[in-house]
Write a protein that holds these residues in place. Sequence first.
Motif, PDB file in Angstrom:
ATOM      1  N   GLN A 199       0.869  -1.314   0.284  1.00  0.00           N
ATOM      2  CA  GLN A 199       0.028  -0.056   0.001  1.00  0.00           C
ATOM      3  C   GLN A 199       0.810   1.336   0.055  1.00  0.00           C
ATOM      4  N   ASP A 200       1.869   1.192   0.286  1.00  0.00           N
ATOM      5  CA  ASP A 200       3.221   2.378   0.320  1.00  0.00           C
ATOM      6  C   ASP A 200       3.861   2.465  -1.032  1.00  0.00           C
ATOM      7  N   ILE A 201       3.788   1.664  -2.017  1.00  0.00           N
ATOM      8  CA  ILE A 201       4.499   1.842  -2.850  1.00  0.00           C
ATOM      9  C   ILE A 201       4.014   2.899  -4.151  1.00  0.00           C
ATOM     10  N   LEU A 202       4.927   3.496  -4.658  1.00  0.00           N
ATOM     11  CA  LEU A 202       4.466   4.514  -5.788  1.00  0.00           C
ATOM     12  C   LEU A 202       5.228   4.289  -7.028  1.00  0.00           C
ATOM     13  N   PHE A 203       6.371   4.749  -7.191  1.00  0.00           N
ATOM     14  CA  PHE A 203       7.176   4.451  -8.557  1.00  0.00           C
ATOM     15  C   PHE A 203       8.310   3.578  -8.114  1.00  0.00           C
ATOM     16  N   THR A 204       8.560   3.252  -6.886  1.00  0.00           N
ATOM     17  CA  THR A 204       9.767   2.615  -6.464  1.00  0.00           C
ATOM     18  C   THR A 204       9.326   1.523  -5.470  1.00  0.00           C
ATOM     19  N   PRO A 205       9.969   0.225  -5.527  1.00  0.00           N
ATOM     20  CA  PRO A 205       9.463  -0.648  -4.347  1.00  0.00           C
ATOM     21  C   PRO A 205       9.512  -0.328  -2.921  1.00  0.00           C
ATOM     22  N   ASN A 206       8.711  -0.532  -2.249  1.00  0.00           N
ATOM     23  CA  ASN A 206       8.973  -0.252  -0.508  1.00  0.00           C
ATOM     24  C   ASN A 206       9.423  -1.479   0.098  1.00  0.00           C
ATOM     25  N   GLY A 207      10.818  -1.532  -0.081  1.00  0.00           N
ATOM     26  CA  GLY A 207      11.524  -2.568   0.286  1.00  0.00           C
ATOM     27  C   GLY A 207      12.392  -3.133  -0.807  1.00  0.00           C
ATOM     28  N   PHE A 208      12.939  -4.433  -0.892  1.00  0.00           N
ATOM     29  CA  PHE A 208      13.755  -4.976  -1.542  1.00  0.00           C
ATOM     30  C   PHE A 208      13.679  -6.560  -1.381  1.00  0.00           C
ATOM     31  N   ASN A 209      12.751  -7.332  -2.142  1.00  0.00           N
ATOM     32  CA  ASN A 209      12.600  -8.774  -2.073  1.00  0.00           C
ATOM     33  C   ASN A 209      12.599  -9.697  -3.122  1.00  0.00           C
ATOM     34  N   PRO A 210      13.898  -9.803  -3.560  1.00  0.00           N
ATOM     35  CA  PRO A 210      14.056 -10.537  -4.858  1.00  0.00           C
ATOM     36  C   PRO A 210      13.895 -12.341  -4.742  1.00  0.00           C
ATOM     37  N   GLY A 211      13.620 -12.557  -3.386  1.00  0.00           N
ATOM     38  CA  GLY A 211      13.143 -13.895  -3.240  1.00  0.00           C
ATOM     39  C   GLY A 211      12.010 -14.410  -3.635  1.00  0.00           C
ATOM     40  N   ALA A 212      11.091 -13.454  -3.825  1.00  0.00           N
ATOM     41  CA  ALA A 212       9.794 -13.803  -4.384  1.00  0.00           C
ATOM     42  C   ALA A 212       9.681 -14.441  -5.615  1.00  0.00           C
ATOM     43  N   PHE A 213      10.792 -14.348  -6.556  1.00  0.00           N
ATOM     44  CA  PHE A 213      11.159 -14.933  -7.753  1.00  0.00           C
ATOM     45  C   PHE A 213      11.354 -16.645  -7.591  1.00  0.00           C
ATOM     46  N   VAL A 214      11.888 -16.773  -6.269  1.00  0.00           N
ATOM     47  CA  VAL A 214      12.150 -18.133  -6.075  1.00  0.00           C
ATOM     48  C   VAL A 214      10.922 -18.593  -5.103  1.00  0.00           C
TER      49      VAL A 214
END
Length: 346
Positions: free
Chosen positions: A100-115
């Motif tokens: 709910q807090d993202i605009l044009f950049t991710p709110n955090g960084f979680n590349p593990g979602a692709f795994v």
Amino acid sequence: MTDDRDGGRREPAPECPHRRASRRVGTDGLRSDGGDAIADGREADLDRGPFQRWVADSISRPERVYRAMFYVAAIFFLVTTLFPFYWLLMVALTPEGQLQDILFTPNGFNPGAFVEVFEVIPFHWYMFNSFVIALGSTIVVLVVGSLAGYAFGRLEFPGRTPLMLLVLVISFFPPAAFFIPLNDLFNTQFAVLEPITGDGTLYNTPGALVTPLSAIFMPLAIFILTTFYAQIPDGLEDAARVEGTTRLGALFRVIIPLSAPGVATAGVLTFIAVYNEFFFSFLMTDGQPQNWAPILEGILAYQGQYEVMYHLMAAASILGVIPVAILVVVAQEKIVSGLTAGALKE
């Protein structure tokens, strides 16, 4: 007054009235040496409105118009095509619960979602199912479409034009119109299919997907291949026939290789359309990966009864696009030449 030779002074000669009038006109900027045209052009520019001045400037300097059109088209493409993928990436990289807090950049960084997409459900099986179904449908469409395109494009027989129009008309029928009879047919038990499918029906089998999808996208492939096969000179096929090749051999050895852009275009368009198809895939399977459920079923599997894992759905969507993107990059030259064939007249 001027001085004469003997030192005396005399009055100037009277000036011609016409010269005096032309001199007065010259002071107003209307000279006979081209100045009058310049002044008229300036006055005309002052009388024009903004739109008229823009049109006149565009005609005199068309390169500016072309550059502006390029920028407009590029911005439109970026906004309508690439921005959704950028937004998917932003959603996929944002950790769960912080969307709910993202605009044009991710709110955090979680590349593990692709795994994680492969850990929550066997998403690779859904991708494999869609790939196999799309590949099988493409092969059927190209084989049958090549035979039909050869007949329509290179043979003369009664009723060729009405039959071709009938094929094109059928292509405009909505796919939903065929669902009820096909669903009844694929749920009917056949004794000959029991050793293959177990229950004797085609439901939850690749045949229930490849058959209707091949029929839906067959008319487009026939039309494309007919256009290309008709452009091959008859002398090339006649030379192959003289060497002892049959018509079928000439088709696969001469006609199809020379029509590679058209074949590639028909194949890629069919593959992409079947790979992204959902209607028949959703209704002809029960949604389980072992029963040939497509990739869209896998993406929707991240939606539970009480929560929706949007970051995993976004990551799965990006992974699902990769095979199609690779296919388009590999075959882009053939696709462009196939789609633009016939646009220029030599």
